[in-house]
Enzyme design. Sequence first.
Site, PDB file in Angstrom:
ATOM      1  N   ASN A 292     -16.120 -43.547  32.094  1.00 55.41           N
ATOM      2  CA  ASN A 292     -15.383 -42.345  32.522  1.00 55.41           C
ATOM      3  C   ASN A 292     -15.755 -41.112  31.678  1.00 55.41           C
ATOM      4  OD1 ASN A 292     -14.061 -42.727  30.119  1.00 55.41           O
ATOM      5  ND2 ASN A 292     -12.069 -43.213  31.014  1.00 55.41           N
TER       6      ASN A 292
ATOM      7  N   ASN B  40      -5.044 -47.974  27.160  1.00 51.91           N
ATOM      8  CA  ASN B  40      -6.486 -47.918  27.349  1.00 51.91           C
ATOM      9  C   ASN B  40      -7.184 -49.239  27.043  1.00 51.91           C
ATOM     10  OD1 ASN B  40      -8.712 -45.994  28.014  1.00 51.91           O
ATOM     11  ND2 ASN B  40      -9.473 -46.944  26.147  1.00 51.91           N
TER      12      ASN B  40
ATOM     13  N   TYR C  63      -4.747 -51.084  16.925  1.00 51.40           N
ATOM     14  CA  TYR C  63      -6.105 -51.234  17.459  1.00 51.40           C
ATOM     15  C   TYR C  63      -6.519 -52.709  17.453  1.00 51.40           C
ATOM     16  CZ  TYR C  63     -11.157 -51.498  17.450  1.00 51.40           C
ATOM     17  OH  TYR C  63     -12.445 -51.871  17.721  1.00 51.40           O
TER      18      TYR C  63
ATOM     19  N   ASN D 169     -19.291 -54.099  11.086  1.00 50.93           N
ATOM     20  CA  ASN D 169     -19.505 -52.646  11.198  1.00 50.93           C
ATOM     21  C   ASN D 169     -20.803 -52.319  11.941  1.00 50.93           C
ATOM     22  OD1 ASN D 169     -17.482 -53.026   9.044  1.00 50.93           O
ATOM     23  ND2 ASN D 169     -17.612 -50.810   8.920  1.00 50.93           N
TER      24      ASN D 169
HETATM   25  N1  UFG Z   1     -15.556 -44.569   4.107  1.00 48.62           N
HETATM   26  C1  UFG Z   1     -15.565 -43.634   3.093  1.00 48.62           C
HETATM   27  N2  UFG Z   1     -15.652 -42.315   3.444  1.00 48.62           N
HETATM   28  C2  UFG Z   1     -15.706 -41.901   4.736  1.00 48.62           C
HETATM   29  C3  UFG Z   1     -15.696 -42.876   5.765  1.00 48.62           C
HETATM   30  C4  UFG Z   1     -15.620 -44.208   5.397  1.00 48.62           C
HETATM   31  O1  UFG Z   1     -15.508 -43.958   1.917  1.00 48.62           O
HETATM   32  O2  UFG Z   1     -15.750 -40.691   4.986  1.00 48.62           O
HETATM   33  C5  UFG Z   1     -15.463 -45.971   3.731  1.00 48.62           C
HETATM   34  C6  UFG Z   1     -14.240 -46.644   4.304  1.00 48.62           C
HETATM   35  O3  UFG Z   1     -13.154 -46.491   3.437  1.00 48.62           O
HETATM   36  C7  UFG Z   1     -14.712 -48.090   4.440  1.00 48.62           C
HETATM   37  C8  UFG Z   1     -16.215 -47.965   4.712  1.00 48.62           C
HETATM   38  O4  UFG Z   1     -16.565 -46.651   4.300  1.00 48.62           O
HETATM   39  O5  UFG Z   1     -14.541 -48.750   3.236  1.00 48.62           O
HETATM   40  C9  UFG Z   1     -16.569 -48.109   6.180  1.00 48.62           C
HETATM   41  O6  UFG Z   1     -15.741 -47.238   6.931  1.00 48.62           O
HETATM   42  P1  UFG Z   1     -15.983 -46.945   8.483  1.00 48.62           P
HETATM   43  O7  UFG Z   1     -14.948 -45.955   8.896  1.00 48.62           O
HETATM   44  O8  UFG Z   1     -17.404 -46.618   8.719  1.00 48.62           O
HETATM   45  O9  UFG Z   1     -15.722 -48.352   9.162  1.00 48.62           O
HETATM   46  P2  UFG Z   1     -14.421 -49.290   9.070  1.00 48.62           P
HETATM   47  O10 UFG Z   1     -14.833 -50.486   8.255  1.00 48.62           O
HETATM   48  O11 UFG Z   1     -13.215 -48.577   8.642  1.00 48.62           O
HETATM   49  O12 UFG Z   1     -14.200 -49.578  10.605  1.00 48.62           O
HETATM   50  C10 UFG Z   1     -14.927 -50.524  11.310  1.00 48.62           C
HETATM   51  C11 UFG Z   1     -14.964 -50.147  12.791  1.00 48.62           C
HETATM   52  C12 UFG Z   1     -13.566 -50.146  13.376  1.00 48.62           C
HETATM   53  C13 UFG Z   1     -12.921 -51.449  13.097  1.00 48.62           C
HETATM   54  C14 UFG Z   1     -12.943 -51.751  11.623  1.00 48.62           C
HETATM   55  C15 UFG Z   1     -12.387 -53.098  11.294  1.00 48.62           C
HETATM   56  O13 UFG Z   1     -15.539 -48.876  12.937  1.00 48.62           O
HETATM   57  O14 UFG Z   1     -13.655 -49.951  14.758  1.00 48.62           O
HETATM   58  O15 UFG Z   1     -14.285 -51.742  11.150  1.00 48.62           O
HETATM   59  O16 UFG Z   1     -11.833 -53.088  10.026  1.00 48.62           O
HETATM   60  F1  UFG Z   1     -11.620 -51.449  13.485  1.00 48.62           F
END
Ligand code: UFG
Length: 329
Positions: A32, A92, A141, A170
């Site tokens: 979409n 969603n 989520y 990730n």
């Molecule tokens: N991080 C930073 N600075 C930033 C962004 C991220 O230090 O600006 C750190 C986060 O704290 C984390 C790591 O980088 O420790 C990875 O963060 P991301 O946001 O890239 O990914 P996440 O692990 O938070 O999220 C991923 C998926 C989500 C899912 C999640 C499951 O993107 O969809 O894993 O825990 F829900």
Amino acid sequence: MNVLVVGGAGYIGSHCVRQLTAAGHQPVVLDNLVFGHRAAVDDEVPFYPANLGNEKEVGKILRKEKIDLVMHFAAYAYVGESVTDPLKYYFNNVASTLHLLRCMLGSGVKKFVFSSTCATYGEPEKMPLVETMPQAPINPYGQTKLDVENALKAFARAYGLSFAAFRYFNAAGAAEDGSIGEHHDPETHLIPLAIDAAQGLRPPLQVFGTDYPTPDGTCLRDYVHVDDLSRAHIAVFDKLAEPGTGLFYNLGTGTPTSVLEVIRAVEEVTSKPVPHTLAPRRAGDPPALYADATKAQTELGWQVKFPDIKSIVATAWEWHRTHPTGFAK
Ligand code: UFG
């Protein structure tokens, strides 16, 4: 096979479409375009800008395109927003998926590949994660993804649906030719933000938390290349022949990488410093999440082509370097 890729204009979906074509299948995209990008899908691929709530239209597409199997990537995935606006996420991620499944069953399409997440495990006590560990999501989520996993189990028993649910760690990186890649708005993921900071396109990166119980104090994650993820989705097709099959797989490299290690990898690959500041923890971040993907390796013969963070970041860099505004013109 004729494969309907729902969310096929999004980050992981669009890479999967390319891999489907490369493997000799016929992808058809339904998206979409709320978060997807039309330019992420090649012109030769049939494209339907439909909403899953419109069951009449979705049913028509399934029949017209003689769909054999549906892959479902379309979901909202901002953990923080799911806490403040859970209704949006249940509608969603759960309700829309039920619309899709009802259409499929009504049209006799009984093979389904679902995009799930390691966020369904919550904050596990042991690492690496294996599929049989308890699932206790800590945010809506992750809960919405687990709700769909559970619905799928019941549908397999009751209606003979065959499905595979992949729990991603990730997702990272971009197509090797740099032609498609990651473009979220807003962007919250570490690798694109670090690359943009190195290019001077965004403010310095904030390192969220430096006092975690990890070797360097920053969070550990399992970064897995988006094309490696895609290949697992195709490798599972042969397993879905038997009606009522239900399969769950972790998809990760199994290698934990810290935030500071990601920053170093970006610096090495780009030959630019990543300006960054040390910041407090981000709410809801587990200290460490990494996969045991033995099940996918042994059952699907899944082998990652990008086992280390530098090779993953190199593909992301090629995309961001050549597309500084992503898909936006
Ligand atoms: N991080 C930073 N600075 C930033 C962004 C991220 O230090 O600006 C750190 C986060 O704290 C984390 C790591 O980088 O420790 C990875 O963060 P991301 O946001 O890239 O990914 P996440 O692990 O938070 O999220 C991923 C998926 C989500 C899912 C999640 C499951 O993107 O969809 O894993 O825990 F829900």
